[in-house]
Design a protein around this motif. Structure first.
Motif, mmCIF file in Angstrom:
data_model
loop_
_atom_site.group_PDB
_atom_site.id
_atom_site.type_symbol
_atom_site.label_atom_id
_atom_site.label_comp_id
_atom_site.label_asym_id
_atom_site.label_seq_id
_atom_site.Cartn_x
_atom_site.Cartn_y
_atom_site.Cartn_z
ATOM 1 N N SER A 1 3.078 6.810 11.858
ATOM 2 C CA SER A 1 3.652 5.773 10.997
ATOM 3 C C SER A 1 4.004 4.523 11.798
ATOM 4 O O SER A 1 3.802 3.407 11.340
ATOM 5 C CB SER A 1 4.902 6.313 10.286
ATOM 6 N N SER B 1 5.793 5.415 -1.014
ATOM 7 C CA SER B 1 5.955 6.523 -0.061
ATOM 8 C C SER B 1 7.406 6.782 0.334
ATOM 9 O O SER B 1 8.298 5.964 0.094
ATOM 10 C CB SER B 1 5.175 6.215 1.227
ATOM 11 N N PRO C 1 6.864 3.568 6.652
ATOM 12 C CA PRO C 1 6.521 4.540 5.602
ATOM 13 C C PRO C 1 6.084 5.862 6.214
ATOM 14 O O PRO C 1 5.500 5.885 7.306
ATOM 15 C CB PRO C 1 5.345 3.867 4.884
ATOM 16 N N TYR D 1 10.178 3.682 0.510
ATOM 17 C CA TYR D 1 9.777 2.634 1.460
ATOM 18 C C TYR D 1 9.813 1.253 0.800
ATOM 19 O O TYR D 1 10.232 0.272 1.417
ATOM 20 C CB TYR D 1 8.384 2.925 2.032
ATOM 21 N N TYR E 1 0.862 2.669 12.619
ATOM 22 C CA TYR E 1 0.378 1.969 11.417
ATOM 23 C C TYR E 1 1.138 0.648 11.237
ATOM 24 O O TYR E 1 0.549 -0.404 11.006
ATOM 25 C CB TYR E 1 0.555 2.854 10.174
ATOM 26 N N LYS F 1 0.819 -1.222 0.000
ATOM 27 C CA LYS F 1 0.000 0.000 0.000
ATOM 28 C C LYS F 1 0.853 1.273 0.000
ATOM 29 O O LYS F 1 0.522 2.251 -0.658
ATOM 30 C CB LYS F 1 -0.912 -0.025 1.240
ATOM 31 N N TYR F 2 1.952 1.278 0.771
ATOM 32 C CA TYR F 2 2.751 2.499 0.899
ATOM 33 C C TYR F 2 4.149 2.365 0.280
ATOM 34 O O TYR F 2 5.051 3.128 0.612
ATOM 35 C CB TYR F 2 2.856 2.904 2.381
ATOM 36 N N LEU G 1 3.416 8.339 6.362
ATOM 37 C CA LEU G 1 2.011 8.236 5.959
ATOM 38 C C LEU G 1 1.497 9.551 5.407
ATOM 39 O O LEU G 1 1.878 10.628 5.878
ATOM 40 C CB LEU G 1 1.141 7.837 7.160
ATOM 41 N N ALA H 1 -4.138 9.497 6.063
ATOM 42 C CA ALA H 1 -4.102 8.140 6.643
ATOM 43 C C ALA H 1 -4.974 8.064 7.899
ATOM 44 O O ALA H 1 -4.944 8.944 8.754
ATOM 45 C CB ALA H 1 -2.676 7.767 6.975
#
Length: 365
Positions: free
Chosen positions: A290, A123, A221, A186, A293, A119-120, A223, A227
């Motif tokens: 972050s 980033s 990452p 990332y 997360y 997903k990231y 964010l 987020a």
């Protein structure tokens, strides 16, 4: 020549398939829109956003150019070999084979991006290094790792900013946090999370004995603002103190450094690089978000493994990579078995081989 022509055609097809997977045409449209936005007079009113957009355009442009140039080179080689094959001209075969191998390597290097599916992955990354037990040797090792990652980022033309740095008493560093800004930062650096082990003759030991040092690397990452991570004010303890540089000398006459403790998880984040307490608090909260997360993702992964009946491993204490300087020279990743004897190149930021083998292993590629 017939066989070579077939291989070049297959390479072109592979490139076009990857082109579609990475949606290069959509990236080109995005650059066009952003460039037209950059030409508007009000674009520089929000300077922070303007700098981010400018960097994004530069990175996307560079990426698109690499794909376009490679497609052009493959097409030109294909046409040349097709003509030679038709006319029975074998004089170009040797040179065309060399060129094909060169283009194949270029493609495989670019194709690596397909492995970024998280997903990231696109980033920016926040990378932290913590010296393990072993006193001055471990602190020196943490500083060597810091330089290695900074060199890696520099080679990729990524920007780096030190968010927090805790110097060692005699040499090296106890800990450091660095914001690494760049497309796919990332995605590349997440493979570096874990314990890194060094074996060498200690430069700090008068008896020239071999020492083993450890350092923990954490990568999370950065964010986006959107987020969905909620942090309650009552869950935070915020301390302010005076920023300090090497040797404990004051670099700021005000209490601008900020330490935030998230009480439910006991996660602690410190930031002291900005001149104002407000900026340091904002940055520290961003890092905390972050970290929370990452914790959520790890918990989710543990639950999924439990449901699938997979054995749990105590990953934190397990070293991911060993760097041996004496009695032989070797860097070996224990997760993938990828290794090299060129330790100097690795410590100078040549990390792509380790990253690629890790991503291919985790994707089953």
């Amino acid at each position: 020549m017939e066989n070579l022509l077939k291989k070049i055609e297959e390479l072109r097809e592979r490139l076009l398939k990857t082109w579609r997977l990475l949606d290069i045409d959509n990236q080109k449209s995005k650059v066009k829109i952003l460039k037209s936005e950059m030409n508007k007079t009000e674009f520089w009113n929000d300077r922070e956003r303007a700098v981010k957009v400018g960097q994004e355009v530069e990175e996307l442009d560079s990426e698109i150019k690499k794909w376009e140039e490679l497609l052009k080179e493959i097409t030109e080689l294909e046409e040349l070999v097709a003509v030679g094959n038709k006319e029975g001209d074998l004089s170009i075969e040797k040179e065309a084979n060399i060129k094909y191998e060169e283009l194949l390597k270029k493609f495989e290097s670019l194709e690596f991006q397909v492995l970024f599916s998280g997903k990231y992955d696109e980033s920016n990354a926040i990378l932290s290094i913590h010296a393990g037990t072993g006193g001055v040797d471990a602190q020196d090792w943490a500083e060597i790792l810091m330089r290695m990652f900074l060199r890696f980022a520099e080679k990729r033309k990524w920007k780096t900013e030190i968010l927090d740095k805790n110097m060692g008493n005699e040499a090296g560093i106890k800990s450091i946090s660095i914001l690494i800004t760049g497309r796919w930062a990332y995605g590349y650096l997440k493979s570096e999370s874990g314990v890194h082990r060094l074996v060498r003759i200690s430069p700090f030991d008068a008896e020239q004995m071999r020492h083993t040092s450890f350092a923990l690397v954490e990568v999370i990452p950065e964010l986006p603002e959107t987020a969905d991570i909620e942090i309650k004010d009552e869950d935070l303890r915020i301390d302010v103190f005076r920023s300090s540089g090497p040797g404990g000398q004051s670099v700021n006459t005000t209490d601008s450094a900020v330490r935030i403790v998230h009480k439910p998880t006991n996660i602690t984040v410190t930031c002291q690089t900005e001149r104002s307490q407000h900026q340091n608090k904002e940055t520290a909260l961003k890092i905390l978000k972050s970290k929370l997360y990452k914790l959520q993702e790890e918990e989710k992964e543990k639950e999924e493994k439990k449901m699938r009946g997979e054995a749990q491993k105590a990953e934190w204490g397990k070293q991911i990579r060993s760097y041996v300087m004496q009695p032989y020279r070797m860097v070996k990743d224990h997760r993938t078995n990828f290794e090299t004897s060129d330790i100097n190149a690795v410590l100078d930021g040549e990390l792509e081989g380790f990253m690629e083998s890790y991503l291919r292993e985790t994707h089953g590629a």
